[in-house]
Design a protein around this motif. Structure first.
Motif, PDB file in Angstrom:
ATOM      1  N   VAL A   4       0.829  -1.225  -0.030  1.00  0.00           N
ATOM      2  CA  VAL A   4       0.032   0.069   0.208  1.00  0.00           C
ATOM      3  C   VAL A   4       0.946   1.305  -0.026  1.00  0.00           C
ATOM      4  O   VAL A   4       1.749   1.314   0.792  1.00  0.00           O
TER       5      VAL A   4
ATOM      6  N   LEU B 155      -2.820  -5.671  -2.485  1.00  0.00           N
ATOM      7  CA  LEU B 155      -3.378  -5.720  -1.372  1.00  0.00           C
ATOM      8  C   LEU B 155      -4.734  -4.790  -1.310  1.00  0.00           C
ATOM      9  O   LEU B 155      -4.917  -3.968  -1.864  1.00  0.00           O
ATOM     10  N   ASN B 156      -5.436  -4.873  -0.269  1.00  0.00           N
ATOM     11  CA  ASN B 156      -6.756  -4.106  -0.056  1.00  0.00           C
ATOM     12  C   ASN B 156      -7.568  -4.337  -1.323  1.00  0.00           C
ATOM     13  O   ASN B 156      -8.467  -3.238  -1.572  1.00  0.00           O
TER      14      ASN B 156
ATOM     15  N   GLY C 277     -10.281  -5.563  -1.358  1.00  0.00           N
ATOM     16  CA  GLY C 277     -11.652  -5.458  -1.046  1.00  0.00           C
ATOM     17  C   GLY C 277     -12.026  -3.883  -0.773  1.00  0.00           C
ATOM     18  O   GLY C 277     -13.347  -3.742  -0.344  1.00  0.00           O
ATOM     19  N   LYS C 278     -11.125  -3.284  -0.916  1.00  0.00           N
ATOM     20  CA  LYS C 278     -11.441  -1.514  -0.655  1.00  0.00           C
ATOM     21  C   LYS C 278     -11.234  -0.932  -1.836  1.00  0.00           C
ATOM     22  O   LYS C 278     -11.360  -1.586  -2.910  1.00  0.00           O
ATOM     23  N   GLY C 279     -11.331   0.476  -1.737  1.00  0.00           N
ATOM     24  CA  GLY C 279     -11.579   1.048  -3.168  1.00  0.00           C
ATOM     25  C   GLY C 279     -10.033   1.381  -3.647  1.00  0.00           C
ATOM     26  O   GLY C 279      -9.263   1.157  -2.904  1.00  0.00           O
ATOM     27  N   PRO C 280     -10.199   1.552  -4.870  1.00  0.00           N
ATOM     28  CA  PRO C 280      -8.719   1.704  -5.715  1.00  0.00           C
ATOM     29  C   PRO C 280      -7.859   2.647  -5.356  1.00  0.00           C
ATOM     30  O   PRO C 280      -6.547   2.337  -5.813  1.00  0.00           O
ATOM     31  N   ALA C 281      -8.239   3.475  -4.540  1.00  0.00           N
ATOM     32  CA  ALA C 281      -7.160   4.311  -4.138  1.00  0.00           C
ATOM     33  C   ALA C 281      -6.246   3.849  -3.030  1.00  0.00           C
ATOM     34  O   ALA C 281      -5.181   4.624  -3.061  1.00  0.00           O
ATOM     35  N   VAL C 282      -6.630   2.800  -2.742  1.00  0.00           N
ATOM     36  CA  VAL C 282      -5.768   2.224  -1.455  1.00  0.00           C
ATOM     37  C   VAL C 282      -5.255   0.853  -1.853  1.00  0.00           C
ATOM     38  O   VAL C 282      -4.858   0.041  -1.155  1.00  0.00           O
TER      39      VAL C 282
ATOM     40  N   SER D 172      -0.217   5.390   2.671  1.00  0.00           N
ATOM     41  CA  SER D 172      -1.116   6.190   1.808  1.00  0.00           C
ATOM     42  C   SER D 172      -1.850   7.267   2.606  1.00  0.00           C
ATOM     43  O   SER D 172      -2.158   8.300   2.362  1.00  0.00           O
TER      44      SER D 172
ATOM     45  N   ARG E 106      -5.029  11.304  -1.055  1.00  0.00           N
ATOM     46  CA  ARG E 106      -5.055  10.091  -1.553  1.00  0.00           C
ATOM     47  C   ARG E 106      -5.968   9.713  -2.691  1.00  0.00           C
ATOM     48  O   ARG E 106      -5.445   8.712  -3.255  1.00  0.00           O
ATOM     49  N   LEU E 107      -6.982  10.114  -2.714  1.00  0.00           N
ATOM     50  CA  LEU E 107      -8.013   9.603  -3.621  1.00  0.00           C
ATOM     51  C   LEU E 107      -7.526   9.971  -5.096  1.00  0.00           C
ATOM     52  O   LEU E 107      -7.974   9.404  -6.244  1.00  0.00           O
TER      53      LEU E 107
ATOM     54  N   TYR F   1     -14.367   9.300  -7.525  1.00  0.00           N
ATOM     55  CA  TYR F   1     -13.784  10.139  -6.576  1.00  0.00           C
ATOM     56  C   TYR F   1     -14.058  11.703  -6.759  1.00  0.00           C
ATOM     57  O   TYR F   1     -13.677  12.468  -5.897  1.00  0.00           O
TER      58      TYR F   1
END
Lengths: 401, 585
Positions: free
Chosen positions: B45, B75-76, B78-83, B418, B424-425, B509
């Motif tokens: 990340v 990694l991540n 399952g979360k949004g593409p920015a992270v 991040s 970050r977005l 975003y």
């Protein structure tokens, strides 16, 4: 805003009839201004000096001179202690304004004291809170710090979940409940903000016999005689402080607009009292336009169709008989008035709710929202807690305090 | 002229060469260029995003990571593409060879030798002095010495000089640098390596890999395919007991090491101390290379004595018969203090001396490589007579990192997160080439095929973004449940999938980014205000803040906010004082 150097003046004691009243002046040259009016020798009031003076039109009074290093504001100051008859005090203020002083803005004395290093921001907040809650110190600061603490805590958990997914330390479920706690904290700030709001005067106006007093009863939620006449107000009607949705209002019944003789004079006094900060309900059972004199006061006008059980006119219909429209009217009033800082707090509440919606699917968006809340509540780019509190406190403080 | 052949040094030499300068890389061990002395992984990340940024600035790390990859994970996911954090396990036998080949193909000249001092100075340096007293002349210099600068290794009661196990240490240059600049000591550590065949892999949890067609470099021809497995193990109360009973033998806790260690990526001893209630810490078993029989134990960094390391490792289920081939150790090294370098990585008071990597206080291959690229490019520019440039923190993690190092200062080895980015977005791995194309060309390091590919990507992205706008698909993109495939189905013309994805995330975003920009511009205005004179008696500014301001004399509120001791409430009072003063004039 070249305001710093002006001589400002205001009544420092509460309005109304009292034995004595204090009128306060601050700013370079204020002693000379008073000396001139009283035809006293120059320098009579410089330094820590007390003098018995006479100001034409206002009679005898005690004048107290304060040097900048000893005064409340950190500037040259004069306090005039005179008889507490409202008309007399008003006349004295008139004379001082005519001699070049300017009416102080709310909290301006304290603002100057703060800017000159005579008082700390914390003290202002306490002072404001004490003033507004009848002496009980309940600093807004505490609610904002609690919100900040919650938001920072939630943000920390969230960032942990984003950066260290592999460590398996933190679950987004935990983040959700922490953000939900922040929503609660923000709602408490909202309540505090509204409590810190100065009460807004609402004048209930209209022709004779349009149901003003009955509406007053309904809005106060009391059927019994409501009056608790404020001392010093002679011909005008009852005044009563009520709270709606956490906001404070001072409801004022007024004599009929078309009253004759003493009533007419009393209404004129009410008109003189009204300004842009006030709200005027204009009651009519015929859809009549508010009179020009009422519009001229600058008060925010809210036309109300009273006796709605007797006609079919369209508008904000209220019936004192059936109770129709009273709740709607209350909502209108609440919407009309905004506590200082309320907009920011409402924005924070809505951003936090949005963050709860995003937390599992896109924690980075939830985090962005929390950061913005943090920056509103505590950041340089928005309003820091000190500032939110100080700004609000300065607005809330009684003029002249 | 680059001193050091690690991840920072290699990118520095290559970047300097790309600016058109004649680059020389001096290293005592040319056969150990771009070694991976710690864990064999690149990315993660924010770090993965940084690798993409290195690629966008013409650097070599991304292509080498693609070529050496044995496993890929996003990694991540399952979360949004920015992270999202792209990360590869790299074959640490192959990786240095790929980098050496890249150097050989470039015009960089490699000079073997240990640098002991610089010639010239104090403002303008003219050459480096080698151990045998020969002088290699140069026009600009980059120091990228990593943990070798005054490096001391520790394990239990043992202590010996060195930059890494088996490596040399640079004492002469350490004396020289310490004499010229304010320095401090930092420490870092590494984990034991175990013989893979001595473990019971069936007792461990195999980690899934994601082969989603990802590649770090826009120039790599084929996406990464996983060839090897990683495993997840967990420690237990026996492991933590082994540590607790032997803490007195730890060089860190005996206070033999004075340097500050990292809070994130801490030693296992630190984890035991900081989380006394926890004993089940995850340990990632990562293969070192295809050929090697060894695996790295990510998460078990330790400098305890050998017998304790055995006890710790063998307490883990599946590791009962584990053989340790290389023991973990801690390393303490010299780094430049805050205030000794600027946003172009040039050392304060000098005209042509730059630094990169751990000497600036960072940790991690990716951080080192990105800083190396910047320092090398700027050294190249200075050698050619151009001015050095600083990256923009709004446009990339490289800028975020430089801003943190230069502006705030750090008190532990710096790792990129991040969350350190304000926007970050916007700083996503998918749009790195769009964000940095202008900076890269301006700096003079983005050229040739890489530049063409980035420009093609920008063209494709522009047209797909226009397509989304023209067909009124923006509201649909913003809906949380909308997937990029839906948008692809609606847009009739065939679009490049990568640029479609980037355009899609941009729209998703956009509302939040716009809000960030509004706040940012309001803040910038306030931060530019001059620090007001402080009134007698406080004016709401705390004594601590007043002292910090009187000592450091910041010019603007922005500078004052960075001082330690200045709190939010102080900034508020300063802001009101500053505004009040402005009102009265």
């Amino acid at each position: 805003m070249s305001r710093e150097g002006d001589v400002i003046v205001a009544r420092a004691t509460p309005p109304g009839l009292s034995a004595l009243a204090v009128v306060r002046l601050s700013g370079p040259g204020c002693a000379a201004l008073v000396e001139g009016l009283a035809q006293a020798p120059r320098g009579r009031l410089s330094g820590m000096r007390r003098a018995l003076i006479t100001i034409p039109g206002s009679g005898d009074m005690v004048a107290l001179g304060w040097p900048p290093d000893r005064s409340y504001t950190g500037e040259e100051m004069v306090e005039l202690i005179c008889h507490g008859i409202p008309e007399g005090v008003a006349a004295l203020l008139e004379t001082l304004l005519g001699a070049g002083a300017r009416s102080a803005l709310p909290g301006e004395f304290t603002g100057r004291a703060w800017r000159n290093g005579r008082i700390s921001a914390d003290r202002i907040i306490e002072l404001a809170a004490a003033t507004e809650t009848g002496g009980r110190v309940e600093p807004m600061d505490r609610a904002v710090s609690e919100l900040l603490e919650r938001v920072s805590g939630a943000l920390e958990t969230l960032e942990g979940a984003i950066e260290f997914q592999e460590e398996g330390f933190l679950e987004l479920e935990d983040c959700r409940s922490r953000i939900e706690e922040s929503v609660g904290a923000a709602e408490r700030v909202l309540l505090m903000a509204r409590r810190l709001q100065r009460s807004v005067r609402v004048f209930i106006t209209g022709r004779v016999n349009t149901g003003k007093s009955t509406l007053m009863n309904l809005l106060c939620g009391e059927r019994a005689a409501l009056v608790d006449p404020e001392p010093g107000t002679t011909r005008d009607g009852a005044r009563r402080e009520v709270t709606m949705a956490g906001k404070r209002f001072l409801l004022a019944d007024t004599p009929g607009f078309d009253g004759e003789g003493l009533d007419g004079k009393a209404f004129q006094l009410v008109l003189d009292e009204m300004d842009g900060e006030d709200v005027a309900l204009w009651l009519s059972d015929r859809g009549e336009e508010p009179p020009g004199v009422l519009k001229a006061t600058g008060a925010r006008l809210l036309p109300v169709l009273s006796r709605s059980d007797t006609h079919r006119l369209e508008g904000l219909r209220v019936s004192s008989f059936t109770g129709e429209g009273v709740d709607l009217l209350k909502r209108e009033l609440v919407g009309l008035v905004q506590a200082p800082g309320e907009q920011e707090v409402l924005e924070m509440v809505s951003m936090l709710r949005e963050a709860v919606r995003w937390v599992e699917e896109a924690p980075e968006i939830a985090s962005e929202l929390l950061r913005q809340v943090e920056s509103i509540a505590g950041g340089m780019s928005g309003i820091r807690p000190g500032r939110i509190a100080v700004e609000r406190a300065l607005k809330v403080l009684c003029v002249g305090k | 002229m680059v001193v050091g052949g690690g991840h920072a040094g290699v990118e520095a030499a290559l970047a300097a060469s790309r600016t058109g300068a004649e680059a020389v890389l001096v290293t005592p061990e040319p056969d150990r260029i771009a070694m991976m002395p710690c864990n064999p992984a690149i990315g993660g990340v924010a770090k993965g995003c940084l690798v993409r940024e290195i690629d966008a600035l013409g650097g070599a790390m991304a292509m080498a990571a693609d070529a050496a990859a044995v496993q890929f994970r996003m990694l991540n996911l399952g979360k949004g593409p920015a992270v999202w954090g792209p990360r590869v396990q790299a074959d640490s036998d192959i990786y240095p060879g790929i980098m050496t080949e890249t150097l050989n193909r470039s015009r960089v000249r490699i000079v073997p030798g240990m640098v002991t001092a610089l010639e010239g100075g104090p403002a303008r340096f003219t050459g480096v002095v080698l151990e045998d007293r020969t002088v290699v002349p140069g026009d600009a210099f980059v120091i990228a010495t990593g943990t070798y600068l005054g490096g001391i290794l520790y394990r239990g009661e043992e202590r010996w000089p060195g930059g890494r196990a088996g490596g040399l240490t640079s004492t002469g240059l350490n004396r020289f640098i310490s004499g010229m600049f304010h320095v401090e000591r930092f420490k870092t550590g590494t984990s034991p390596r175990v013989v893979t065949s001595s473990l019971d892999l069936k007792a461990l949890e195999a980690q899934e890999s994601h082969d989603a067609g990802f590649r770090f470099s826009i120039e790599s021809r084929r996406p990464i395919r996983s060839a090897m497995k990683c495993y997840l193990a967990r420690t237990n109360s026996d492991t933590t007991a082994a540590v607790r009973e032997n803490l007195h033998r730890s060089p860190l806790h005996r206070r033999a090491i004075e340097g500050r260690g990292p809070r994130y990526c801490p030693s296992f001893e630190d984890k035991v101390l900081r989380f006394p209630d926890r004993s089940d810490h995850p340990i990632h078993l990562e293969p070192i290379s295809r050929r090697s029989r060894l695996s790295y134990l990510n998460g078990l960094s330790t400098s305890l004595p050998q017998d304790v390391q055995y006890r710790m490792v063998r307490s883990i289920p599946g590791f009962e018969k584990a053989e340790i081939a290389l023991f973990g150790y801690a390393v303490e090294y010299t780094r430049l203090s805050w205030g000794t370098f600027d946003g172009t990585l040039k050392l304060t008071g000098t005209e042509n001396l730059f630094a990169a990597g751990q000497i600036l206080g960072t940790s991690g291959y990716e951080e080192a490589a990105a800083l190396g690229l910047l320092a090398g490019a700027n050294a190249g520019r200075v050698a050619r007579g151009d001015g050095p440039l600083a990256p923009d923190p709004e446009e990339g993690y490289l800028g975020v990192m430089v801003q943190d190092l230069v502006g705030k200062g750090i008190d532990e080895p710096y790792r990129l997160f991040s969350g350190r980015a304000e926007n970050r977005l916007h700083l996503r791995q998918d749009n790195a080439h769009l964000r940095l194309m202008d900076f890269g060309t301006g700096l003079g390091v983005l050229k040739g095929v890489r530049l063409e590919l980035a420009a093609d990507f920008r063209t494709a992205w522009t047209s797909v973004a226009a397509g989304i706008r023209e067909q009124g698909l923006e509201p649909l993109c913003r809906r949380p449940e909308t997937r990029v495939e839906e948008i692809a189905g609606i847009l009739k013309t065939g679009f490049d999938p990568d640029s479609l994805r980037t355009a899609f995330y941009d729209v998703r975003y956009s509302g939040y980014l716009a809000r960030h920009r509004r706040r940012r511009s309001a803040a910038r205005e306030q931060w530019a205000l001059a620090v007001p004179p402080l009134p007698e008696g406080g004016g709401g500014v705390s004594t601590e803040a007043r002292q910090a301001i009187e000592k450091n004399r910041p010019r603007t509120l922005g500078e004052a906010a960075l001082l330690s001791g200045v709190r939010a409430s102080d900034m508020e009072a300063l802001l009101l004082l500053a505004l009040g003063r402005r009102c009265s004039t």
